[in-house]
Design a protein around this motif. Structure first.
Motif, PDB file in Angstrom:
ATOM      1  N   LYS A 109       0.815  -1.217   0.000  1.00 46.31           N
ATOM      2  CA  LYS A 109       0.000   0.000   0.000  1.00 46.31           C
ATOM      3  C   LYS A 109       0.848   1.266   0.000  1.00 46.31           C
ATOM      4  O   LYS A 109       0.587   2.192  -0.775  1.00 46.31           O
ATOM      5  CB  LYS A 109      -0.922  -0.008   1.235  1.00 46.31           C
ATOM      6  CG  LYS A 109      -2.014  -1.057   1.179  1.00 46.31           C
ATOM      7  CD  LYS A 109      -3.115  -0.794   2.200  1.00 46.31           C
ATOM      8  CE  LYS A 109      -2.616  -0.874   3.620  1.00 46.31           C
ATOM      9  NZ  LYS A 109      -3.716  -0.731   4.598  1.00 46.31           N
ATOM     10  N   ILE A 110       1.814   1.331   0.897  1.00 44.90           N
ATOM     11  CA  ILE A 110       2.558   2.570   1.112  1.00 44.90           C
ATOM     12  C   ILE A 110       3.807   2.543   0.243  1.00 44.90           C
ATOM     13  O   ILE A 110       4.780   1.837   0.546  1.00 44.90           O
ATOM     14  CB  ILE A 110       2.924   2.755   2.593  1.00 44.90           C
ATOM     15  CG1 ILE A 110       1.690   2.537   3.471  1.00 44.90           C
ATOM     16  CG2 ILE A 110       3.526   4.128   2.815  1.00 44.90           C
ATOM     17  CD1 ILE A 110       0.523   3.452   3.146  1.00 44.90           C
ATOM     18  N   ARG A 111       3.762   3.327  -0.846  1.00 39.40           N
ATOM     19  CA  ARG A 111       4.864   3.327  -1.808  1.00 39.40           C
ATOM     20  C   ARG A 111       5.045   4.734  -2.370  1.00 39.40           C
ATOM     21  O   ARG A 111       4.162   5.582  -2.252  1.00 39.40           O
ATOM     22  CB  ARG A 111       4.594   2.381  -3.001  1.00 39.40           C
ATOM     23  CG  ARG A 111       4.035   1.051  -2.661  1.00 39.40           C
ATOM     24  CD  ARG A 111       3.557   0.320  -3.915  1.00 39.40           C
ATOM     25  NE  ARG A 111       2.992   1.205  -4.916  1.00 39.40           N
ATOM     26  CZ  ARG A 111       1.764   1.722  -4.867  1.00 39.40           C
ATOM     27  NH1 ARG A 111       0.964   1.436  -3.868  1.00 39.40           N
ATOM     28  NH2 ARG A 111       1.323   2.523  -5.825  1.00 39.40           N
ATOM     29  N   SER A 112       6.162   4.926  -3.009  1.00 42.30           N
ATOM     30  CA  SER A 112       6.397   6.165  -3.755  1.00 42.30           C
ATOM     31  C   SER A 112       6.417   5.877  -5.251  1.00 42.30           C
ATOM     32  O   SER A 112       6.836   6.722  -6.029  1.00 42.30           O
ATOM     33  CB  SER A 112       7.726   6.795  -3.327  1.00 42.30           C
ATOM     34  OG  SER A 112       8.804   5.912  -3.600  1.00 42.30           O
ATOM     35  N   LEU A 118       5.885  -2.279  -7.810  1.00 36.22           N
ATOM     36  CA  LEU A 118       6.520  -2.655  -6.555  1.00 36.22           C
ATOM     37  C   LEU A 118       7.131  -1.444  -5.861  1.00 36.22           C
ATOM     38  O   LEU A 118       7.465  -0.446  -6.511  1.00 36.22           O
ATOM     39  CB  LEU A 118       7.602  -3.701  -6.823  1.00 36.22           C
ATOM     40  CG  LEU A 118       7.102  -5.044  -7.367  1.00 36.22           C
ATOM     41  CD1 LEU A 118       8.274  -5.905  -7.824  1.00 36.22           C
ATOM     42  CD2 LEU A 118       6.284  -5.780  -6.308  1.00 36.22           C
ATOM     43  N   PRO A 119       7.314  -1.506  -4.553  1.00 40.00           N
ATOM     44  CA  PRO A 119       7.931  -0.402  -3.821  1.00 40.00           C
ATOM     45  C   PRO A 119       9.449  -0.399  -3.995  1.00 40.00           C
ATOM     46  O   PRO A 119      10.056  -1.402  -4.383  1.00 40.00           O
ATOM     47  CB  PRO A 119       7.545  -0.680  -2.376  1.00 40.00           C
ATOM     48  CG  PRO A 119       7.443  -2.173  -2.313  1.00 40.00           C
ATOM     49  CD  PRO A 119       6.893  -2.600  -3.647  1.00 40.00           C
ATOM     50  N   TYR A 242      -0.476  13.950  -0.785  1.00 35.22           N
ATOM     51  CA  TYR A 242      -0.302  14.066  -2.237  1.00 35.22           C
ATOM     52  C   TYR A 242       0.203  12.737  -2.809  1.00 35.22           C
ATOM     53  O   TYR A 242      -0.293  12.257  -3.834  1.00 35.22           O
ATOM     54  CB  TYR A 242       0.684  15.198  -2.542  1.00 35.22           C
ATOM     55  CG  TYR A 242       0.929  15.447  -4.015  1.00 35.22           C
ATOM     56  CD1 TYR A 242       0.211  16.420  -4.698  1.00 35.22           C
ATOM     57  CD2 TYR A 242       1.878  14.716  -4.722  1.00 35.22           C
ATOM     58  CE1 TYR A 242       0.433  16.658  -6.055  1.00 35.22           C
ATOM     59  CE2 TYR A 242       2.104  14.934  -6.070  1.00 35.22           C
ATOM     60  CZ  TYR A 242       1.389  15.906  -6.722  1.00 35.22           C
ATOM     61  OH  TYR A 242       1.611  16.130  -8.061  1.00 35.22           O
ATOM     62  N   ARG A 243       1.185  12.139  -2.141  1.00 37.82           N
ATOM     63  CA  ARG A 243       1.737  10.874  -2.626  1.00 37.82           C
ATOM     64  C   ARG A 243       0.667   9.795  -2.666  1.00 37.82           C
ATOM     65  O   ARG A 243       0.598   9.000  -3.620  1.00 37.82           O
ATOM     66  CB  ARG A 243       2.884  10.429  -1.720  1.00 37.82           C
ATOM     67  CG  ARG A 243       3.618   9.172  -2.202  1.00 37.82           C
ATOM     68  CD  ARG A 243       4.403   8.499  -1.109  1.00 37.82           C
ATOM     69  NE  ARG A 243       3.555   7.973  -0.061  1.00 37.82           N
ATOM     70  CZ  ARG A 243       3.580   8.392   1.193  1.00 37.82           C
ATOM     71  NH1 ARG A 243       4.427   9.317   1.585  1.00 37.82           N
ATOM     72  NH2 ARG A 243       2.745   7.860   2.085  1.00 37.82           N
ATOM     73  N   THR A 244      -0.195   9.746  -1.661  1.00 41.42           N
ATOM     74  CA  THR A 244      -1.249   8.738  -1.635  1.00 41.42           C
ATOM     75  C   THR A 244      -2.199   8.900  -2.812  1.00 41.42           C
ATOM     76  O   THR A 244      -2.608   7.909  -3.436  1.00 41.42           O
ATOM     77  CB  THR A 244      -2.026   8.818  -0.310  1.00 41.42           C
ATOM     78  OG1 THR A 244      -1.124   8.588   0.780  1.00 41.42           O
ATOM     79  CG2 THR A 244      -3.133   7.785  -0.261  1.00 41.42           C
ATOM     80  N   PHE A 245      -2.570  10.139  -3.143  1.00 40.53           N
ATOM     81  CA  PHE A 245      -3.426  10.364  -4.312  1.00 40.53           C
ATOM     82  C   PHE A 245      -2.758   9.883  -5.597  1.00 40.53           C
ATOM     83  O   PHE A 245      -3.401   9.313  -6.471  1.00 40.53           O
ATOM     84  CB  PHE A 245      -3.746  11.854  -4.457  1.00 40.53           C
ATOM     85  CG  PHE A 245      -4.747  12.365  -3.477  1.00 40.53           C
ATOM     86  CD1 PHE A 245      -5.825  11.594  -3.089  1.00 40.53           C
ATOM     87  CD2 PHE A 245      -4.608  13.627  -2.928  1.00 40.53           C
ATOM     88  CE1 PHE A 245      -6.756  12.067  -2.180  1.00 40.53           C
ATOM     89  CE2 PHE A 245      -5.537  14.107  -2.022  1.00 40.53           C
ATOM     90  CZ  PHE A 245      -6.605  13.331  -1.646  1.00 40.53           C
TER      91      PHE A 245
END
Length: 590
Positions: A109-112, A118-119, A242-245
């Motif tokens: 879920k939490i990635r850039s 993949l992260p 912002y990153r999540t969007f």
């Protein structure tokens, strides 16, 4: 082989968790084997036992030397939740919500990085180092950089897709200055994108789709409460939002809005600013330990209560799952509530508010209801049988279904919920909504006070009192909001009480419960509220959707109400007198 490679360390830790979490009351029945002459097996059992221990220790030691450092760290610190094979099926997994990550699927879920990819190693290191707020995933700041990378390498080995990949982060621009104009524009963007369908009109996670959302593994998933950014898994800063969007949350219904056709560049930061504004710009909860009851000369009533409270600063308290007594609540739905209080010469008025995904105003609740021992298999099935935990089993269920019923206990001719399912579906579709289903357990709330105001620092046990120090519970079942009073001398000694009666008023709007309590300040049968004194109080919330009842609830420890004096003493006179006294004393000394 992985289990053996840990040696005795992981086995002991695993057994500890299994005993700690899954322990049931009672002892196993003693063996019924007759006590006669010792058999050959009985005679050689001690030697055989010693031999097996020596073999196990020797084998475990040899295999532990063959395991990589990352695997050893993972088995010691991570496998209890994420599983020895990285499949998210550790011994603690059934007790956690959201469930631990299944590393074998490659969905993070939490990635850039862009959605569906993949992260980076930096992404994985950040989550391990910082943890994920308000989940079972803690931060691990004690790991060295080398250890951190070793764990990351081992986690990546669970998913073959990492081989030969070098994920590239998206471009994250520096945030512009926040402005009210930008946030107001973002409100319109929020509406146009349909964010309210999941997150609710006021962002409290109460959208009409919220009760039916699931992740890719079939487990119910609550949308984020945007008014409490300190609970955001990926961080609460504007750049985090912002990153999540832009990346979305893989494995969940939260999509990416990186496509300019879906979210034009000029609307991105306004949307971030609107989300940021929903919490008043607070990135942390600012939890308190005191409620200051303000004095007023107004008449207090349930009708003017919300108006009187409008100018009172709330105190926020954290709610935790009750995991001490049987009926344990391992994944509470409500994580905080706010409290306000005012009083006049005769009465005290208390307002409790908390956010809830859905108002459960059917069924029943009570601290006297039996909350069965936690059954991981049953809880897992309730989450994955195609309906959220808070909904009752379908009346079409057969007797072979342990969660079904042969007939619908709520099916009455005059029951507004007993309608044709097809008609309900059509009506819900026409309104753009999903028709709510009747829940077995209702929402509820309670305030707990000592039965007698303690003279010293000792207070009753915070879990419904103890044998020497009783507590009084002001309880409200929100399906039937009539005041109820209970006396407690422990979790297993709660009875109907006869304390000073109180009045109550309840309201649910836009994902928030508001409950007003009104009572006389003085009482001969229970605690009184005196000026310039501290009155201990604790709070409990039951979420019916989460099947909370009885001992299965969210709780706080003891906090205090402080009644601010009605007439504040003048400060100028004492200051002048003390200053003159100090000056004269200095003159005498000189």
């Amino acid at each position: 082989m992985r289990r053996e490679a840990t040696g005795s360390c992981f086995v002991n830790r695993r057994d500890f968790w299994a005993r700690r979490i899954s322990r049931q009351e009672g002892q196993a029945a003693s063996s019924s084997r007759p006590r006669g002459r010792k058999s050959l097996l009985t005679s050689i059992r001690p030697a055989l036992f010693i031999f097996l221990i020596v073999v196990a220790l020797t084998t475990g030691s040899a295999l532990a030397q063959e395991a990589s450092p990352g695997e050893q760290l993972y088995l010691q610190y991570c496998a209890q939740c994420h599983g020895e094979n990285g499949d998210g099926k550790g011994v603690a997994a059934p007790y956690l919500k959201p469930r631990p990550r299944d590393f074998t699927q490659g969905k993070y879920k939490i990635r850039s990085t862009p959605t569906g990819t993949l992260p980076t190693d930096d992404d994985l290191r950040r989550v391990i180092r910082m943890g994920m707020p308000y989940t079972g995933m803690p931060g691990w700041p004690q790991f060295s950089d080398q250890q951190l990378q070793q764990i990351v390498d081992h986690i990546k080995a669970f998913y073959p897709g990492f081989e030969g990949q070098d994920p590239t982060p998206i471009d994250l621009p520096s945030p512009p200055s926040y402005s009210e104009e930008s946030a107001e524009k973002g409100r319109q963007v929020y509406e146009d994108l349909g964010c309210a369908r999941c997150h609710g009109e006021q962002g409290r996670g109460d959208g009409f789709s919220a009760p039916t959302l699931t992740d890719d593994w079939g487990y119910h998933l609550r949308p984020a409460d945007l008014t409490q950014p300190w609970t955001f898994r990926g961080g609460a800063s504007r750049q985090d939002i912002y990153r999540t969007f832009m990346t979305g949350l893989n494995g969940t219904p939260m999509p990416s809005y990186a496509d300019e056709g879906a979210l034009p560049v000029e609307n991105r930061w306004p949307l971030v600013d609107y989300i940021y504004s929903l919490s008043g710009g607070q990135s942390n909860p600012n939890y308190s330990n005191l409620v200051i009851a303000r004095a007023t000369d107004q008449e207090l009533s349930l009708e003017n209560g919300m108006e009187v409270m409008a100018g009172i600063e709330p105190s926020r308290f954290p709610l935790l799952g009750q995991i001490i007594q049987p009926g344990r609540n391992f994944y509470p739905a409500v994580v905080s509530l706010t409290v306000r209080a005012v009083y006049n010469l005769d009465q005290i008025l208390i307002l409790l508010q908390w956010n809830d995904m859905r108002a459960e105003v059917t069924g029943q609740n009570s601290p006297l209801l039996d909350a069965p021992l936690f059954d991981p298999v049953a809880e897992d099935a309730l989450e994955r049988i195609g309906q959220p935990v808070g909904q009752s089993a379908s009346p079409q269920s057969t007797s072979d279904d342990p969660f079904g019923q042969e007939s619908d206990p709520f099916a009455q001719e005059d029951d507004p919920f007993a309608q044709d399912p097809a008609a309900d579906a059509l009506a819900g579709a026409a309104q753009g909504e999903i028709a709510p289903e009747r829940s077995e357990f209702s929402d509820a709330v309670a305030i707990q006070f000592p039965k007698v105001l303690p003279e010293g620092v000792r207070r009753p046990y915070f879990l419904l009192g103890d044998s020497e120090n009783a507590v009084e519970l002001w309880f409200v079942d929100l399906a039937d909001p009539s005041p109820q009073i209970f006396d407690g001398r422990g979790s297993d000694a709660v009875v109907a009480g006869e304390g000073e009666p109180f009045q109550v008023s309840t309201n649910y709007q836009n994902g928030q419960w508001s409950v007003l309590f009104l009572r006389s300040r003085s009482s001969r049968r229970s605690v009184s509220f005196l000026e310039d004194e501290f009155v201990p109080a604790a709070f409990s919330v039951w979420d019916g959707f989460n099947r909370e009842r009885g001992n299965k609830r969210s709780i706080t420890g003891w906090y205090h109400f402080y009644l601010e004096p009605m007439e504040k003493p003048p400060l100028l006179g004492p200051i002048v007198r003390n200053s003159v006294g100090v000056f004269l004393a200095l003159v005498l000394v000189v």
